[in-house]
Design an enzyme around this catalytic site. Structure first.
Site, PDB file in Angstrom:
ATOM      1  N   GLU A 221      -6.417   6.918  -1.340  1.00 23.38           N
ATOM      2  CA  GLU A 221      -6.284   5.723  -0.496  1.00 23.38           C
ATOM      3  C   GLU A 221      -6.872   4.500  -1.182  1.00 23.38           C
ATOM      4  O   GLU A 221      -6.318   3.400  -1.094  1.00 23.38           O
ATOM      5  CB  GLU A 221      -6.960   5.950   0.856  1.00 23.38           C
ATOM      6  CG  GLU A 221      -6.190   6.864   1.789  1.00 23.38           C
ATOM      7  CD  GLU A 221      -4.769   6.381   2.026  1.00 23.38           C
ATOM      8  OE1 GLU A 221      -4.571   5.190   2.323  1.00 23.38           O
ATOM      9  OE2 GLU A 221      -3.847   7.198   1.894  1.00 23.38           O
TER      10      GLU A 221
ATOM     11  N   HIS B  10       0.835  -1.206   0.000  1.00 21.25           N
ATOM     12  CA  HIS B  10       0.000   0.000   0.000  1.00 21.25           C
ATOM     13  C   HIS B  10       0.871   1.258   0.000  1.00 21.25           C
ATOM     14  O   HIS B  10       0.620   2.198  -0.770  1.00 21.25           O
ATOM     15  CB  HIS B  10      -0.907  -0.027   1.235  1.00 21.25           C
ATOM     16  CG  HIS B  10      -1.709   1.220   1.447  1.00 21.25           C
ATOM     17  ND1 HIS B  10      -3.037   1.327   1.073  1.00 21.25           N
ATOM     18  CD2 HIS B  10      -1.379   2.411   2.024  1.00 21.25           C
ATOM     19  CE1 HIS B  10      -3.481   2.534   1.403  1.00 21.25           C
ATOM     20  NE2 HIS B  10      -2.495   3.206   1.982  1.00 21.25           N
ATOM     21  N   GLU B  11       1.900   1.272   0.847  1.00 20.26           N
ATOM     22  CA  GLU B  11       2.777   2.441   0.941  1.00 20.26           C
ATOM     23  C   GLU B  11       3.639   2.601  -0.311  1.00 20.26           C
ATOM     24  O   GLU B  11       3.871   3.715  -0.784  1.00 20.26           O
ATOM     25  CB  GLU B  11       3.654   2.352   2.193  1.00 20.26           C
ATOM     26  CG  GLU B  11       2.887   2.249   3.505  1.00 20.26           C
ATOM     27  CD  GLU B  11       1.886   3.373   3.696  1.00 20.26           C
ATOM     28  OE1 GLU B  11       2.089   4.472   3.122  1.00 20.26           O
ATOM     29  OE2 GLU B  11       0.889   3.164   4.403  1.00 20.26           O
TER      30      GLU B  11
ATOM     31  N   HIS C 220       1.623   4.274  -2.898  1.00 17.53           N
ATOM     32  CA  HIS C 220       1.569   5.725  -2.712  1.00 17.53           C
ATOM     33  C   HIS C 220       2.775   6.388  -3.389  1.00 17.53           C
ATOM     34  O   HIS C 220       2.643   7.414  -4.066  1.00 17.53           O
ATOM     35  CB  HIS C 220       1.584   6.074  -1.221  1.00 17.53           C
ATOM     36  CG  HIS C 220       0.224   6.125  -0.584  1.00 17.53           C
ATOM     37  ND1 HIS C 220      -0.798   6.906  -1.081  1.00 17.53           N
ATOM     38  CD2 HIS C 220      -0.272   5.499   0.521  1.00 17.53           C
ATOM     39  CE1 HIS C 220      -1.870   6.759  -0.304  1.00 17.53           C
ATOM     40  NE2 HIS C 220      -1.576   5.912   0.661  1.00 17.53           N
TER      41      HIS C 220
END
EC number: 3.4.24.-
Length: 288
Positions: free
Chosen positions: A219, A140-141, A144
């Site tokens: 997100e 997930h990071e 980003h």
């Protein structure tokens, strides 16, 4: 996952306050529109750029994150290997990997350059998540970073800052003119500065709502990226685990305010969508 946006916004608030003071000292008001627009753009985008460039430094200082240079144990070795593998799959440079002390399950990524970013996880995440769940959070990071979310947020915040600075002074000039009977809007008494300050706070709230709405949309995209890098079931399991741990946070109050639970009004200021919505979106996705 909440730290990145919290630190970024705090820096922008500080820059807006500084802009207000400097513009007052220089005598820039709504009657000098060209100068106002130039100064607003300089301070508005300048604040965002400064926030972006200092994001890694601020994140490390704000959380006490320690960058892993040489793995001291198997867990740190696994962290480095997992981030390296995901970064390669996402087509970005190897980020710095750090760990910070905190009982909450949390992680964040930041940095001005997608090839020179920082990914940090809490000790609580390492202690309470399985490797599959932690792998999904890291994915997930990394998503980003690969999506350039910090750069995009900086540009958006720059535009919002500029509008806040300009509108506060234009509207403030009109109100001050009406109250003082000065039709030319040249009144620059103490009341003018109070009005501008109040308007900056009010317009700043609306700007924050817009920035947080944008953040919530990013997100969902990062969740999709994490699912692509680690697997959908792992990403769903990570979010489910986060739900169980929700409410335990040692982050500064200003950052913790960007939590998930709250009333409808509070949700307008959240950087992350409710976990239930994120999980539902993943379940409905086509990612394996």
């Amino acid at each position: 996952m909440f730290t990145r946006i919290g630190l970024f916004l705090l820096t922008n608030v500080a820059v807006l306050v500084l802009a207000s003071v400097v513009m007052s000292i220089l005598g820039v008001n709504s009657s000098q529109m060209s100068g106002l627009l130039v100064m607003a753009a300089i301070f508005g985008f300048g604040g965002s750029i400064i926030s972006l460039l200092l994001s890694k430094f601020m994140a490390k200082r704000g959380t006490g994150a320690v960058v892993i240079t040489e793995p001291r144990n198997q867990t740190e070795r696994w962290l480095l290997d997992t981030v390296a593998r995901q970064a390669k799959a996402a087509g970005i440079g190897m980020p710095e990997v750090a760990v910070y002390d905190g009982p909450e399950i949390n992680a964040f990524a930041t940095g001005a350059n997608r090839n020179n970013a920082l990914v940090a996880v809490s000790t609580g995440l390492l202690q309470n998540m399985s490797e599959d769940e932690a792998e999904a959070v890291l994915g997930h990071e990394i998503a980003h970073v690969a999506n350039g979310d910090m750069i995009t947020m900086a540009l958006l915040q720059g535009v919002l800052n500029t509008f806040v600075i300009v509108l506060a002074r234009v509207v403030g000039g009109v109100i001050d003119s009406a109250l003082s009977g000065n039709r030319e809007g040249g009144g620059r008494g103490f009341a003018y500065y109070i009005i501008v300050f109040v308007l900056e706070m009010v317009f700043g709230l609306f700007a924050t709502m817009i920035a947080m709405w944008f953040s919530r949309r990013r997100e969902f995209r990062a969740d999709h990226g994490g699912a692509t890098l680690a697997g959908r079931q792992k990403m769903i399991a990570a979010l489910e685990r986060l739900k169980l741990n929700h409410g335990q946070s040692t982050l500064p109050t200003q950052i913790a305010a960007f939590g998930i639970a709250g009333s409808t009004a509070k949700k307008l200021f959240l950087s992350h969508p409710p976990l239930e919505e994120r999980i539902a979106a993943l379940r409905a996705s086509t990612v394996v």
